[in-house]
Motif scaffolding. Sequence first.
Motif, PDB file in Angstrom:
ATOM      1  N   CYS A   8      69.325  44.007 -35.008  1.00  0.00           N
ATOM      2  CA  CYS A   8      67.915  43.633 -34.830  1.00  0.00           C
ATOM      3  C   CYS A   8      67.703  43.105 -33.407  1.00  0.00           C
ATOM      4  O   CYS A   8      68.537  42.361 -32.882  1.00  0.00           O
ATOM      5  N   VAL A   9      66.595  43.513 -32.800  1.00  0.00           N
ATOM      6  CA  VAL A   9      66.192  42.984 -31.493  1.00  0.00           C
ATOM      7  C   VAL A   9      64.822  42.352 -31.671  1.00  0.00           C
ATOM      8  O   VAL A   9      63.859  43.031 -32.054  1.00  0.00           O
ATOM      9  N   THR A  10      64.718  41.040 -31.415  1.00  0.00           N
ATOM     10  CA  THR A  10      63.413  40.383 -31.555  1.00  0.00           C
ATOM     11  C   THR A  10      62.589  40.605 -30.283  1.00  0.00           C
ATOM     12  O   THR A  10      63.135  40.673 -29.180  1.00  0.00           O
ATOM     13  N   GLY A  11      61.282  40.753 -30.475  1.00  0.00           N
ATOM     14  CA  GLY A  11      60.388  40.983 -29.329  1.00  0.00           C
ATOM     15  C   GLY A  11      60.698  42.292 -28.633  1.00  0.00           C
ATOM     16  O   GLY A  11      60.708  42.373 -27.402  1.00  0.00           O
ATOM     17  N   VAL A  33      72.179  40.321 -34.326  1.00  0.00           N
ATOM     18  CA  VAL A  33      70.798  40.065 -33.908  1.00  0.00           C
ATOM     19  C   VAL A  33      70.801  39.655 -32.443  1.00  0.00           C
ATOM     20  O   VAL A  33      71.587  38.798 -32.021  1.00  0.00           O
ATOM     21  N   PHE A  34      69.946  40.319 -31.675  1.00  0.00           N
ATOM     22  CA  PHE A  34      69.718  39.936 -30.286  1.00  0.00           C
ATOM     23  C   PHE A  34      68.366  39.235 -30.257  1.00  0.00           C
ATOM     24  O   PHE A  34      67.327  39.868 -30.465  1.00  0.00           O
ATOM     25  N   HIS A  35      68.371  37.931 -30.011  1.00  0.00           N
ATOM     26  CA  HIS A  35      67.105  37.189 -30.005  1.00  0.00           C
ATOM     27  C   HIS A  35      66.577  37.116 -28.570  1.00  0.00           C
ATOM     28  O   HIS A  35      67.080  36.365 -27.737  1.00  0.00           O
ATOM     29  N   ALA A  72      67.591  32.323 -40.276  1.00  0.00           N
ATOM     30  CA  ALA A  72      67.545  33.609 -40.984  1.00  0.00           C
ATOM     31  C   ALA A  72      68.889  34.341 -40.835  1.00  0.00           C
ATOM     32  O   ALA A  72      69.375  34.959 -41.789  1.00  0.00           O
ATOM     33  N   CYS A  73      69.499  34.246 -39.663  1.00  0.00           N
ATOM     34  CA  CYS A  73      70.801  34.897 -39.433  1.00  0.00           C
ATOM     35  C   CYS A  73      71.868  34.289 -40.349  1.00  0.00           C
ATOM     36  O   CYS A  73      72.711  34.997 -40.899  1.00  0.00           O
ATOM     37  N   LEU A  74      71.802  32.981 -40.489  1.00  0.00           N
ATOM     38  CA  LEU A  74      72.765  32.294 -41.351  1.00  0.00           C
ATOM     39  C   LEU A  74      72.605  32.755 -42.798  1.00  0.00           C
ATOM     40  O   LEU A  74      73.565  33.130 -43.465  1.00  0.00           O
ATOM     41  N   LYS A  75      71.348  32.771 -43.258  1.00  0.00           N
ATOM     42  CA  LYS A  75      71.076  33.156 -44.648  1.00  0.00           C
ATOM     43  C   LYS A  75      71.447  34.626 -44.890  1.00  0.00           C
ATOM     44  O   LYS A  75      71.929  34.978 -45.975  1.00  0.00           O
ATOM     45  N   ALA A  76      71.243  35.469 -43.888  1.00  0.00           N
ATOM     46  CA  ALA A  76      71.495  36.909 -44.058  1.00  0.00           C
ATOM     47  C   ALA A  76      72.935  37.293 -43.709  1.00  0.00           C
ATOM     48  O   ALA A  76      73.262  38.477 -43.666  1.00  0.00           O
ATOM     49  N   ASN A  77      73.777  36.310 -43.456  1.00  0.00           N
ATOM     50  CA  ASN A  77      75.194  36.550 -43.117  1.00  0.00           C
ATOM     51  C   ASN A  77      75.381  37.495 -41.938  1.00  0.00           C
ATOM     52  O   ASN A  77      76.240  38.386 -41.959  1.00  0.00           O
ATOM     53  N   ARG A  99      77.012  38.446 -35.823  1.00  0.00           N
ATOM     54  CA  ARG A  99      76.957  38.004 -34.425  1.00  0.00           C
ATOM     55  C   ARG A  99      75.508  37.851 -33.967  1.00  0.00           C
ATOM     56  O   ARG A  99      74.670  38.695 -34.262  1.00  0.00           O
ATOM     57  N   VAL A 100      75.259  36.760 -33.245  1.00  0.00           N
ATOM     58  CA  VAL A 100      73.922  36.525 -32.694  1.00  0.00           C
ATOM     59  C   VAL A 100      74.048  36.395 -31.179  1.00  0.00           C
ATOM     60  O   VAL A 100      74.909  35.663 -30.689  1.00  0.00           O
TER      61      VAL A 100
END
Length: 164
Positions: free
Chosen positions: A14-17, A85-87, A118-123, A126-127
């Motif tokens: 996932c890439v935010t923005g 996830v890339f925030h 959300a990353c924690l909950k969704a396991n 890597r962030v």
Amino acid sequence: MEASGGVNNNKKVCVTGAGGFVASWLVKLLLSKGYFVHGTVREPGSPKYEHLLKLEKASENLTLLKADILDYESVYSAIVGCSAVFHVASPVPSTVVPNPEVEVIEPAVKGTANVLEACLKANVERVVFVSSVAAVAINPNLPKDKAIDESCWSDKDYCKNTKN
Ligand SMILES: NC(=O)c1ccc[n+]([C@@H]2O[C@H](COP(=O)([O-])OP(=O)(O)OC[C@H]3O[C@@H](n4cnc5c(N)ncnc54)[C@H](OP(=O)(O)O)[C@@H]3O)[C@@H](O)[C@H]2O)c1
């Protein structure tokens, strides 16, 4: 994260923005490496994301999802099922704003907390958080002869006084 041969057919990230300047280049890179990409945008259907739809492999491997980083549920929905996830999403005003605490800092901090939760909950495995040189370099007391590293931080009062 890259599988042998540079093919990442089973990896969803996932890439935010996704429509922003930095994130768009990142989406292009990830698609070129074979990742399935969930890109979050605030206004699906807006012409400002058309460049993303034209990227190579976008029609098969890019999904744009509506999410506001200040809305936890929308963030979680975009992230769940992704291994990384890339925030990148953040308010980036092009001019000095009247109330930066409210318009920039609060949403950046709350948005990042939502993404991490959300990353924690969704396991998520890597962030990657895209920060800014502004977090480390705006400090008149930084030694001139030393490389800037993770021990360096911008000076909050100096930033306030100089409207940085
Ligand atoms: N540009 C650079 O050279 C550079 C260098 C180093 C670091 N950075 C950092 O990289 C990050 C992105 O910078 P940029 O230059 O790419 O900025 P940008 O082009 O303005 O992109 C920012 C993105 O953040 C999204 N966004 C803002 N508020 C949001 C919210 N509440 N919810 C969801 N999305 C939101 C926007 O989404 P929508 O379009 O969907 O509204 C936009 O796509 C910033 O943290 C910046 O400090 C930038």
